[in-house]
Design a protein around this motif. Sequence first.
Motif, mmCIF file in Angstrom:
data_model
loop_
_atom_site.group_PDB
_atom_site.id
_atom_site.type_symbol
_atom_site.label_atom_id
_atom_site.label_comp_id
_atom_site.label_asym_id
_atom_site.label_seq_id
_atom_site.Cartn_x
_atom_site.Cartn_y
_atom_site.Cartn_z
ATOM 1 N N ILE A 8 0.719 -1.146 0.076
ATOM 2 C CA ILE A 8 -0.093 -0.159 0.091
ATOM 3 C C ILE A 8 0.798 1.155 -0.053
ATOM 4 O O ILE A 8 0.820 2.510 -0.438
ATOM 5 C CB ILE A 8 -0.990 -0.062 1.437
ATOM 6 N N GLU A 9 2.053 1.211 0.742
ATOM 7 C CA GLU A 9 2.789 2.343 0.991
ATOM 8 C C GLU A 9 4.370 1.658 1.210
ATOM 9 O O GLU A 9 4.448 0.822 1.722
ATOM 10 C CB GLU A 9 2.209 3.131 2.034
ATOM 11 N N VAL A 10 5.285 2.519 0.960
ATOM 12 C CA VAL A 10 6.764 2.391 1.087
ATOM 13 C C VAL A 10 7.319 3.683 1.660
ATOM 14 O O VAL A 10 6.971 4.895 1.072
ATOM 15 C CB VAL A 10 7.461 2.082 -0.333
ATOM 16 N N GLN A 11 7.886 3.515 2.703
ATOM 17 C CA GLN A 11 8.611 4.802 3.507
ATOM 18 C C GLN A 11 10.020 4.672 3.637
ATOM 19 O O GLN A 11 10.010 3.413 4.321
ATOM 20 C CB GLN A 11 7.743 4.903 4.807
ATOM 21 N N ARG A 12 10.747 5.331 3.288
ATOM 22 C CA ARG A 12 12.223 5.465 3.551
ATOM 23 C C ARG A 12 12.262 6.031 4.577
ATOM 24 O O ARG A 12 12.146 7.180 4.840
ATOM 25 C CB ARG A 12 13.033 5.969 2.339
ATOM 26 N N LEU A 13 12.677 5.282 5.991
ATOM 27 C CA LEU A 13 12.742 5.921 7.048
ATOM 28 C C LEU A 13 14.293 6.453 7.435
ATOM 29 O O LEU A 13 14.481 7.405 8.277
ATOM 30 C CB LEU A 13 12.361 4.793 8.304
ATOM 31 N N THR A 14 15.200 5.711 6.984
ATOM 32 C CA THR A 14 16.779 6.183 6.919
ATOM 33 C C THR A 14 17.494 5.816 5.649
ATOM 34 O O THR A 14 16.686 5.006 4.821
ATOM 35 C CB THR A 14 17.355 5.562 8.261
ATOM 36 N N ARG A 16 19.029 3.301 5.067
ATOM 37 C CA ARG A 16 18.963 1.816 4.979
ATOM 38 C C ARG A 16 17.952 1.380 5.359
ATOM 39 O O ARG A 16 17.699 -0.125 5.575
ATOM 40 C CB ARG A 16 20.315 1.217 5.295
ATOM 41 N N TYR A 17 16.818 1.960 5.669
ATOM 42 C CA TYR A 17 15.557 1.241 6.230
ATOM 43 C C TYR A 17 14.518 1.627 5.754
ATOM 44 O O TYR A 17 14.213 3.121 5.458
ATOM 45 C CB TYR A 17 15.630 1.946 7.774
ATOM 46 N N VAL A 18 13.703 0.784 5.220
ATOM 47 C CA VAL A 18 12.548 0.800 4.470
ATOM 48 C C VAL A 18 11.340 0.236 5.097
ATOM 49 O O VAL A 18 11.340 -1.037 5.481
ATOM 50 C CB VAL A 18 12.707 0.252 3.108
ATOM 51 N N ARG A 19 10.461 0.901 5.374
ATOM 52 C CA ARG A 19 9.056 0.436 6.076
ATOM 53 C C ARG A 19 7.992 0.080 4.776
ATOM 54 O O ARG A 19 7.815 0.882 3.872
ATOM 55 C CB ARG A 19 8.430 1.006 7.042
ATOM 56 N N VAL A 20 7.459 -1.244 4.682
ATOM 57 C CA VAL A 20 6.356 -1.563 3.702
ATOM 58 C C VAL A 20 5.214 -1.789 4.364
ATOM 59 O O VAL A 20 5.145 -2.578 5.443
ATOM 60 C CB VAL A 20 7.085 -2.834 2.690
ATOM 61 N N ILE A 21 4.013 -0.969 4.065
ATOM 62 C CA ILE A 21 2.920 -1.201 4.472
ATOM 63 C C ILE A 21 2.196 -2.212 3.660
ATOM 64 O O ILE A 21 1.964 -1.803 2.327
ATOM 65 C CB ILE A 21 2.107 -0.076 4.806
ATOM 66 N N TRP A 102 14.096 -6.719 -2.627
ATOM 67 C CA TRP A 102 12.554 -6.619 -2.849
ATOM 68 C C TRP A 102 12.070 -5.111 -2.295
ATOM 69 O O TRP A 102 11.395 -4.640 -2.917
ATOM 70 C CB TRP A 102 11.826 -7.768 -2.327
ATOM 71 N N ALA A 103 12.395 -5.191 -0.943
ATOM 72 C CA ALA A 103 12.037 -3.761 -0.232
ATOM 73 C C ALA A 103 12.392 -2.530 -0.887
ATOM 74 O O ALA A 103 11.725 -1.631 -0.932
ATOM 75 C CB ALA A 103 12.356 -3.837 1.090
ATOM 76 N N ASN A 104 13.726 -2.657 -1.199
ATOM 77 C CA ASN A 104 14.188 -1.346 -1.813
ATOM 78 C C ASN A 104 13.279 -0.796 -3.077
ATOM 79 O O ASN A 104 13.415 0.307 -3.587
ATOM 80 C CB ASN A 104 15.719 -1.498 -2.318
ATOM 81 N N ASN A 105 12.818 -1.899 -3.850
ATOM 82 C CA ASN A 105 12.214 -1.641 -5.134
ATOM 83 C C ASN A 105 10.778 -1.874 -5.111
ATOM 84 O O ASN A 105 9.940 -1.785 -6.009
ATOM 85 C CB ASN A 105 12.704 -2.617 -6.272
ATOM 86 N N ALA A 106 10.033 -2.179 -3.823
ATOM 87 C CA ALA A 106 8.944 -2.363 -3.915
ATOM 88 C C ALA A 106 7.896 -1.268 -4.104
ATOM 89 O O ALA A 106 8.143 0.280 -3.725
ATOM 90 C CB ALA A 106 8.497 -2.753 -2.158
#
Length: 188
Positions: A8-14, A16-21, A102-106
């Motif tokens: 639904i959403e991808v947030q780059r927190l830092t 090297r840190y990615v939050r995938v919702i 995967w997360a980096n390109n989600a």
Amino acid sequence: MATYGEVIEVQRLTPRYVRVILGGDGLDEYQNTEFTDQYVNALFVPDGAPYQVPFDVDEARQLPSEHRPIGRRYTIRSWDESTRRLAIDFVVHGDVGTAGRWANNAQPGDLLQIHGPSGGYAPDPDADRYLMVGDESALPAIAASLERVPVGRPAVVVAVVDDEDHHLELDTPADLELVWLHRCDAVD
């Protein structure tokens, strides 16, 4: 029935840190646990595999090794029962590794199949104080645990990250002492 979520959403927190919702109908059967270190096994479809999410895990595991799903364990950062949204934080190193890549390109609309959750820890509400130590991979469990520490109770967190650019905000009702250790400051 396979449990899977749609990005639904991808947030780059830092850096090297990615939050995938994740959300969507594929999470209808998802059952949260009472643990703050709850995790899922994320199942990634290898390039060239003859199936896509959602898939039958037992059938996929009968394929040649290069086409079998690649499992990686990830701690759930949060589950919102009202919106049926699941947040998973990933440490990424560019396009290296299966899960990080995967997360980096989600992108919204991508699908991720999961198995679980499971877990085994939640802060004891009767403890006098709390100590939590870990690196980036432990931060989702630390953050979820801190949210459940009773108001004003002393909590010490020691977190190892690359440098100051990799600090995350940690919310808690506890009386928090937060110590960041930077790998860039390490002495050989």
